[in-house]
Design a protein around this motif. Sequence first.
Motif, PDB file in Angstrom:
ATOM      1  N   LEU A   1       0.830  -1.209   0.000  1.00 11.82           N
ATOM      2  CA  LEU A   1       0.000   0.000   0.000  1.00 11.82           C
ATOM      3  C   LEU A   1       0.862   1.254   0.000  1.00 11.82           C
ATOM      4  N   THR A   2       1.810   1.315   0.935  1.00 14.72           N
ATOM      5  CA  THR A   2       2.583   2.548   1.106  1.00 14.72           C
ATOM      6  C   THR A   2       3.623   2.750   0.008  1.00 14.72           C
ATOM      7  N   ALA A   3       3.871   1.715  -0.797  1.00 11.13           N
ATOM      8  CA  ALA A   3       4.802   1.900  -1.919  1.00 11.13           C
ATOM      9  C   ALA A   3       4.294   2.935  -2.903  1.00 11.13           C
ATOM     10  N   HIS A   4       2.992   3.211  -2.877  1.00 13.72           N
ATOM     11  CA  HIS A   4       2.393   4.172  -3.804  1.00 13.72           C
ATOM     12  C   HIS A   4       2.242   5.561  -3.195  1.00 13.72           C
ATOM     13  N   GLN A   5       2.741   5.758  -1.977  1.00 13.03           N
ATOM     14  CA  GLN A   5       2.608   7.059  -1.325  1.00 13.03           C
ATOM     15  C   GLN A   5       3.299   8.153  -2.129  1.00 13.03           C
ATOM     16  N   ARG A   6       2.668   9.312  -2.191  1.00 21.64           N
ATOM     17  CA  ARG A   6       3.330  10.488  -2.750  1.00 21.64           C
ATOM     18  C   ARG A   6       4.054  11.270  -1.669  1.00 21.64           C
ATOM     19  N   VAL A   7       3.687  11.037  -0.421  1.00 20.31           N
ATOM     20  CA  VAL A   7       4.322  11.719   0.710  1.00 20.31           C
ATOM     21  C   VAL A   7       4.514  10.697   1.821  1.00 20.31           C
ATOM     22  N   HIS A   8       5.738  10.523   2.271  1.00 15.69           N
ATOM     23  CA  HIS A   8       6.007   9.625   3.392  1.00 15.69           C
ATOM     24  C   HIS A   8       5.856  10.393   4.701  1.00 15.69           C
ATOM     25  N   PRO A   9       5.348   9.764   5.752  1.00 15.80           N
ATOM     26  CA  PRO A   9       5.132  10.477   7.026  1.00 15.80           C
ATOM     27  C   PRO A   9       6.422  11.089   7.565  1.00 15.80           C
ATOM     28  N   ARG A  10       6.304  12.343   7.998  1.00 14.13           N
ATOM     29  CA  ARG A  10       7.470  13.018   8.555  1.00 14.13           C
ATOM     30  C   ARG A  10       7.019  14.000   9.627  1.00 14.13           C
TER      31      ARG A  10
ATOM     32  N   SER B   1       9.241  18.933   2.611  1.00 12.07           N
ATOM     33  CA  SER B   1       9.365  17.641   3.264  1.00 12.07           C
ATOM     34  C   SER B   1       9.490  16.495   2.265  1.00 12.07           C
ATOM     35  N   PRO B   2       8.508  16.266   1.392  1.00  9.28           N
ATOM     36  CA  PRO B   2       8.628  15.120   0.489  1.00  9.28           C
ATOM     37  C   PRO B   2       9.096  15.471  -0.910  1.00  9.28           C
ATOM     38  N   GLY B   3       9.147  16.772  -1.238  1.00  5.89           N
ATOM     39  CA  GLY B   3       9.479  17.162  -2.593  1.00  5.89           C
ATOM     40  C   GLY B   3       8.300  17.157  -3.535  1.00  5.89           C
ATOM     41  N   LEU B   4       7.088  16.952  -3.011  1.00  5.31           N
ATOM     42  CA  LEU B   4       5.891  16.973  -3.837  1.00  5.31           C
ATOM     43  C   LEU B   4       5.368  18.394  -3.932  1.00  5.31           C
TER      44      LEU B   4
ATOM     45  N   THR C   1       0.221  10.927  17.650  1.00  2.02           N
ATOM     46  CA  THR C   1      -0.203  10.576  16.296  1.00  2.02           C
ATOM     47  C   THR C   1       0.680   9.427  15.831  1.00  2.02           C
ATOM     48  N   VAL C   2       0.080   8.384  15.285  1.00  2.00           N
ATOM     49  CA  VAL C   2       0.850   7.181  14.959  1.00  2.00           C
ATOM     50  C   VAL C   2       0.530   6.721  13.546  1.00  2.00           C
ATOM     51  N   PHE C   3       1.567   6.227  12.854  1.00  2.00           N
ATOM     52  CA  PHE C   3       1.451   5.754  11.474  1.00  2.00           C
ATOM     53  C   PHE C   3       1.978   4.321  11.385  1.00  2.00           C
ATOM     54  N   ILE C   4       1.425   3.558  10.451  1.00  2.00           N
ATOM     55  CA  ILE C   4       1.984   2.249  10.109  1.00  2.00           C
ATOM     56  C   ILE C   4       2.644   2.383   8.745  1.00  2.00           C
ATOM     57  N   ASN C   5       3.922   2.020   8.671  1.00  3.56           N
ATOM     58  CA  ASN C   5       4.591   2.005   7.372  1.00  3.56           C
ATOM     59  C   ASN C   5       5.315   0.680   7.183  1.00  3.56           C
TER      60      ASN C   5
ATOM     61  N   LEU D   1       3.239  15.342  19.334  1.00  2.00           N
ATOM     62  CA  LEU D   1       3.133  16.702  18.806  1.00  2.00           C
ATOM     63  C   LEU D   1       2.914  17.709  19.933  1.00  2.00           C
ATOM     64  N   ALA D   2       3.760  18.723  19.973  1.00  5.64           N
ATOM     65  CA  ALA D   2       3.553  19.880  20.833  1.00  5.64           C
ATOM     66  C   ALA D   2       2.969  20.996  19.982  1.00  5.64           C
ATOM     67  N   ALA D   3       2.472  22.038  20.620  1.00  6.77           N
ATOM     68  CA  ALA D   3       1.900  23.162  19.881  1.00  6.77           C
ATOM     69  C   ALA D   3       2.927  23.717  18.898  1.00  6.77           C
ATOM     70  N   GLY D   4       2.539  23.843  17.631  1.00 13.74           N
ATOM     71  CA  GLY D   4       3.426  24.327  16.585  1.00 13.74           C
ATOM     72  C   GLY D   4       4.099  23.233  15.801  1.00 13.74           C
ATOM     73  N   ASP D   5       4.085  21.985  16.314  1.00 12.95           N
ATOM     74  CA  ASP D   5       4.613  20.853  15.562  1.00 12.95           C
ATOM     75  C   ASP D   5       3.591  20.405  14.525  1.00 12.95           C
ATOM     76  N   CYS D   6       4.074  19.769  13.473  1.00  6.52           N
ATOM     77  CA  CYS D   6       3.153  19.228  12.489  1.00  6.52           C
ATOM     78  C   CYS D   6       3.699  17.943  11.910  1.00  6.52           C
ATOM     79  N   VAL D   7       2.832  17.182  11.269  1.00  7.03           N
ATOM     80  CA  VAL D   7       3.228  15.997  10.522  1.00  7.03           C
ATOM     81  C   VAL D   7       2.676  16.132   9.112  1.00  7.03           C
ATOM     82  N   VAL D   8       3.467  15.706   8.144  1.00  7.38           N
ATOM     83  CA  VAL D   8       3.076  15.704   6.740  1.00  7.38           C
ATOM     84  C   VAL D   8       3.034  14.250   6.299  1.00  7.38           C
ATOM     85  N   PHE D   9       1.982  13.857   5.583  1.00 13.37           N
ATOM     86  CA  PHE D   9       1.847  12.464   5.171  1.00 13.37           C
ATOM     87  C   PHE D   9       0.804  12.353   4.066  1.00 13.37           C
ATOM     88  N   ASP D  10       0.650  11.165   3.549  1.00 12.49           N
ATOM     89  CA  ASP D  10      -0.331  10.864   2.506  1.00 12.49           C
ATOM     90  C   ASP D  10      -1.458  10.074   3.164  1.00 12.49           C
TER      91      ASP D  10
END
Length: 416
Positions: free
Chosen positions: A230-239, A297-300, A352-356, A365-374
């Motif tokens: 599934l995740t092989a097709h991601q355009r953005v990997h979790p970061r 982050s991902p270059g997208l 916040t948790v991801f399966i890869n 995540l603290a205030a001001g932190d973010c995560v980028v993902f698909d």
Amino acid sequence: MLQHLITQDTGLRMVPTDRDELTTAVDQLHEELRALPEGADLARTRVLTRWIGIGEMSLGNHGEARTFLRQSLDLAAAIGNTRAVVATGLNLGDAHRYAGDIHAADALYRRALDTARGQHPELVDFALQHFGKHLTEQGNLAPARAHLEEALRLRLAKGEPELIDSTKAALDRVALLIDQANAKASAGDGATPGQWSGRWTSWLQSRTTARTPARWAKEFPTLRDAVSGLTAHQRVHPRHLRDQSFPAELIAAMAEEAEKAVAADGYLHNGKWNAAVGNAANRFAGQVDLAAVVARSPGLEVEQPHTAVYIAYLEEGQFLDFHVDEFGFGEANLILCLKHGRPTGAPRVSTTVFINADGYLECDLAAGDCVVFDGALTPHGRTSLSAGESVTLISFGFRARAQAPRTITHLPPVPG
């Protein structure tokens, strides 16, 4: 004033019942406006400019429509007629939408809906209706349906048949477009996009859960191959992105707005509180180049966010189980933490948790932190809250720039 000369076409846009008659009527309003003496009643000027704008819009004269509707909106604000501010703001949003100025239309609809919710609840159904049509035209069919369904509930309570029929027509159009989209998209198992996402979510939740971290290591070997495919097709990997230097005052303003929105109009969805964003979120998205944050982050390369929602977790034990999002939210997601209330001495806080393909990625995540993902291709969730803990987030959705829209045709089917 001109209602009897205006109807809707098959796309639910305003058009003349008789073009010549409407043109004559609009010309008469122009003459009346020009004949008003200097210093005339501003309220009358406001009404005339609004209806001239609506008439010009229905005739397809979008530049003229925007000019007069902007004048009417400014007059409404100057007079202090907030009800007219909402109504005219929606008209001006339509004028921008008809002209193809999507970003201006989106901002006007959001502002009108926020003002209606806060000051004129009797206009909320109108704001939802206009915003729902806008979302429909942009292809955001799931949120369009949600807005229109809320409008229908309000209009059924009002008991006004014409309004009810208008919203039903808009919902029928959304249903037709969803059917058409589903007919075009097919996967190996014949699933529609919504079915595909739902089946993956059901499969994931039958094998692991975000509620119980102790199960992760035990269950992961049975998930590895399927999730890797599934995740092989991601355009953005979790970061996990820290130290983004977002303006603290904008973060605080959104946190305050989110708290009020959840308290006033929040709704439970998949175990979490959701609420519509308002002016504070729009200011943030207007001042911060979020597309650049995603791209770094991902270059997208993505467009500026086309949608956003506030999310809150407020009760002990509240969690979000693993799932994948429907495609309509975009090819990239950015979740920004606005506030994380942490109990003193708690052995564990919610993350916040991801399966890869390599396992589980937890992001505290603290205030001001973010995560980028698909979100459409990354199983994700949130672990349980401890006693006294609370989390407030905002989630933005982005569409890829200059890339073909994603379909499920070449994506892996749900494991048997």
